[in-house]
Write an enzyme that holds these catalytic residues in place. Sequence first.
Site, mmCIF file in Angstrom:
data_model
loop_
_atom_site.group_PDB
_atom_site.id
_atom_site.type_symbol
_atom_site.label_atom_id
_atom_site.label_comp_id
_atom_site.label_asym_id
_atom_site.label_seq_id
_atom_site.Cartn_x
_atom_site.Cartn_y
_atom_site.Cartn_z
ATOM 1 N N ARG A 119 0.853 -1.195 0.000
ATOM 2 C CA ARG A 119 0.000 0.000 0.000
ATOM 3 C C ARG A 119 0.886 1.242 0.000
ATOM 4 O O ARG A 119 0.589 2.243 -0.630
ATOM 5 C CB ARG A 119 -0.949 0.022 1.210
ATOM 6 C CG ARG A 119 -1.776 1.291 1.246
ATOM 7 C CD ARG A 119 -2.910 1.356 2.265
ATOM 8 N NE ARG A 119 -2.856 0.425 3.338
ATOM 9 C CZ ARG A 119 -2.111 0.571 4.454
ATOM 10 N NH1 ARG A 119 -1.360 1.634 4.615
ATOM 11 N NH2 ARG A 119 -2.130 -0.357 5.382
ATOM 12 N N TYR A 179 -16.944 17.752 -14.577
ATOM 13 C CA TYR A 179 -17.281 16.334 -14.640
ATOM 14 C C TYR A 179 -18.304 16.004 -13.549
ATOM 15 O O TYR A 179 -18.117 16.363 -12.386
ATOM 16 C CB TYR A 179 -16.001 15.519 -14.462
ATOM 17 C CG TYR A 179 -16.236 14.032 -14.459
ATOM 18 C CD1 TYR A 179 -16.611 13.365 -15.617
ATOM 19 C CD2 TYR A 179 -16.090 13.287 -13.302
ATOM 20 C CE1 TYR A 179 -16.847 12.007 -15.611
ATOM 21 C CE2 TYR A 179 -16.324 11.920 -13.290
ATOM 22 C CZ TYR A 179 -16.699 11.286 -14.448
ATOM 23 O OH TYR A 179 -16.932 9.936 -14.443
ATOM 24 N N ASP A 195 -7.953 19.964 -13.333
ATOM 25 C CA ASP A 195 -8.270 18.635 -13.868
ATOM 26 C C ASP A 195 -7.855 18.662 -15.341
ATOM 27 O O ASP A 195 -8.497 19.294 -16.175
ATOM 28 C CB ASP A 195 -9.775 18.362 -13.708
ATOM 29 C CG ASP A 195 -10.161 16.963 -14.198
ATOM 30 O OD1 ASP A 195 -9.437 16.400 -15.029
ATOM 31 O OD2 ASP A 195 -11.216 16.466 -13.759
ATOM 32 N N LYS A 255 -8.568 7.852 -19.106
ATOM 33 C CA LYS A 255 -8.871 8.448 -20.405
ATOM 34 C C LYS A 255 -7.614 8.476 -21.294
ATOM 35 O O LYS A 255 -7.165 7.420 -21.677
ATOM 36 C CB LYS A 255 -9.478 9.836 -20.198
ATOM 37 C CG LYS A 255 -10.518 9.910 -19.041
ATOM 38 C CD LYS A 255 -11.801 9.140 -19.308
ATOM 39 C CE LYS A 255 -12.683 8.957 -18.072
ATOM 40 N NZ LYS A 255 -13.060 10.165 -17.361
HETATM 41 C C1 LIG Z 1 -13.592 10.476 -16.031
HETATM 42 C C2 LIG Z 1 -13.248 11.771 -15.426
HETATM 43 C C3 LIG Z 1 -13.003 11.908 -14.044
HETATM 44 C C4 LIG Z 1 -13.149 10.733 -13.076
HETATM 45 O O1 LIG Z 1 -12.173 9.754 -13.274
HETATM 46 P P1 LIG Z 1 -12.413 8.186 -12.991
HETATM 47 O O2 LIG Z 1 -11.121 7.592 -13.431
HETATM 48 O O3 LIG Z 1 -13.586 7.750 -13.800
HETATM 49 O O4 LIG Z 1 -12.651 8.052 -11.523
HETATM 50 C C5 LIG Z 1 -12.636 13.145 -13.565
HETATM 51 N N1 LIG Z 1 -12.550 14.222 -14.375
HETATM 52 C C6 LIG Z 1 -12.788 14.146 -15.697
HETATM 53 C C7 LIG Z 1 -12.671 15.357 -16.545
HETATM 54 C C8 LIG Z 1 -13.161 12.926 -16.270
HETATM 55 O O5 LIG Z 1 -13.416 12.858 -17.588
#
Ligand SMILES: *Cc1c(COP(=O)(O)O)cnc(C)c1O
Length: 381
Positions: A46, A98, A170, A195
């Site tokens: 961890r 998001y 983000d 992504k």
């Molecule tokens: C998908 C996404 C998230 C969340 O991420 P996960 O890996 O699904 O937990 C946060 N911000 C944006 C812009 C996203 O597209």
Amino acid sequence: MKFETKVIHAGVEPDPLTGAVMTPIYQTSTYKQDAPGVHKGYEYARTQNPTRDALEKNLAALENGYGASSFASGLAAMDAILKTLKSGDEIISTNDLYGGSYRQIKTIFEKLGIKSAFIDMTDPENLRSAITENTRLIWVETPTNPMLQIVDIEAICKIAGEKGIKVCVDNTFASPYLQTPLDLGADMVLHSATKYLGGHSDVVHGAVICKHEEDYEKIKFVQNASGAVPGPMDCFLILRGIKTLHLRVQRASENARAIAEFLRDHPKVEKVYYPGFEDHPGHDIAKKQMRGFGGMVSFDLGNNNEEAAMKVLAATHYFLLAESLGGVESLIGHPASMTHGSIPKEERLKTGLTDSLIRLSVGIENVEDLIGDLSRSLENI
Ligand SMILES: *Cc1c(COP(=O)(O)O)cnc(C)c1O
């Protein structure tokens, strides 16, 4: 090291034991100690794992940060950042963000006493009046989903910096290939590595990259103390995906431009949202702070005509109807009923998120095949 070299070499050394060129998947939960407390830097998985270490060093290099911490998902990474706050602190966030990020702030952290405000930061001056003496964190998403709004990161960081308030961006939509917020004054970057970083729609993963040691230490502490860590196989997959990040984002961006132009000229399409168009709001800022306009395109068929949107969605062959984005394959989605279904209709319509809006995550397939696919689907309406 230049970006295209970093993606392949930063943080990645041949395995010292065998010379393996690819980072091994250290599938172990614990490590043998020579005597109590005498070890090779690894005690329990961890806290430390060599596969994760390689990925974190790589991510820190891509975003020009001091250090990175990786997590089981993008939202787990966000959770770690928000856990560095305490009751009474306030977050100010962009209002077009998001859905899962919004839900986490509102449903998890609000009841723990962290207040939040969601404002339109496309005019940075709105931030100045929203800041209170308790504001501790500014949360920025740019470009946004699905309207592709652009926020001026440098201008936001300047206003926050005057008050000593931290800014987290983000950077999921742009990826570090197109945008590096820490270079523009941000303190932290969040990624849903699910992504573009992973890039193959085969793993869920998240990361926080910090510019300063003090923030990095705080996030590292939460990573271990709360424990939302990723497994080594997932770290391996993200590291492997990153090796082609530049090539994938380059091709997806080229394809997206061609598709945006095709849609703009199409008689059945009323409006196209693509930050690379000169008349897109925020185009000049995008041009200043990004090195390309990315692979996301949204378009509106007009008249809030949901039936028309459904016909198009049902007819594409290569564009798969699915949530998520940033993979090698092209995806198509209907934000009003899918990703943004939980937002009240009046709120949605105010930002232009109509029932006839369609969002594309453009992949790296042959662009003529992709345009042909959309062209045939649009004939259905
Ligand atoms: C998908 C996404 C998230 C969340 O991420 P996960 O890996 O699904 O937990 C946060 N911000 C944006 C812009 C996203 O597209």
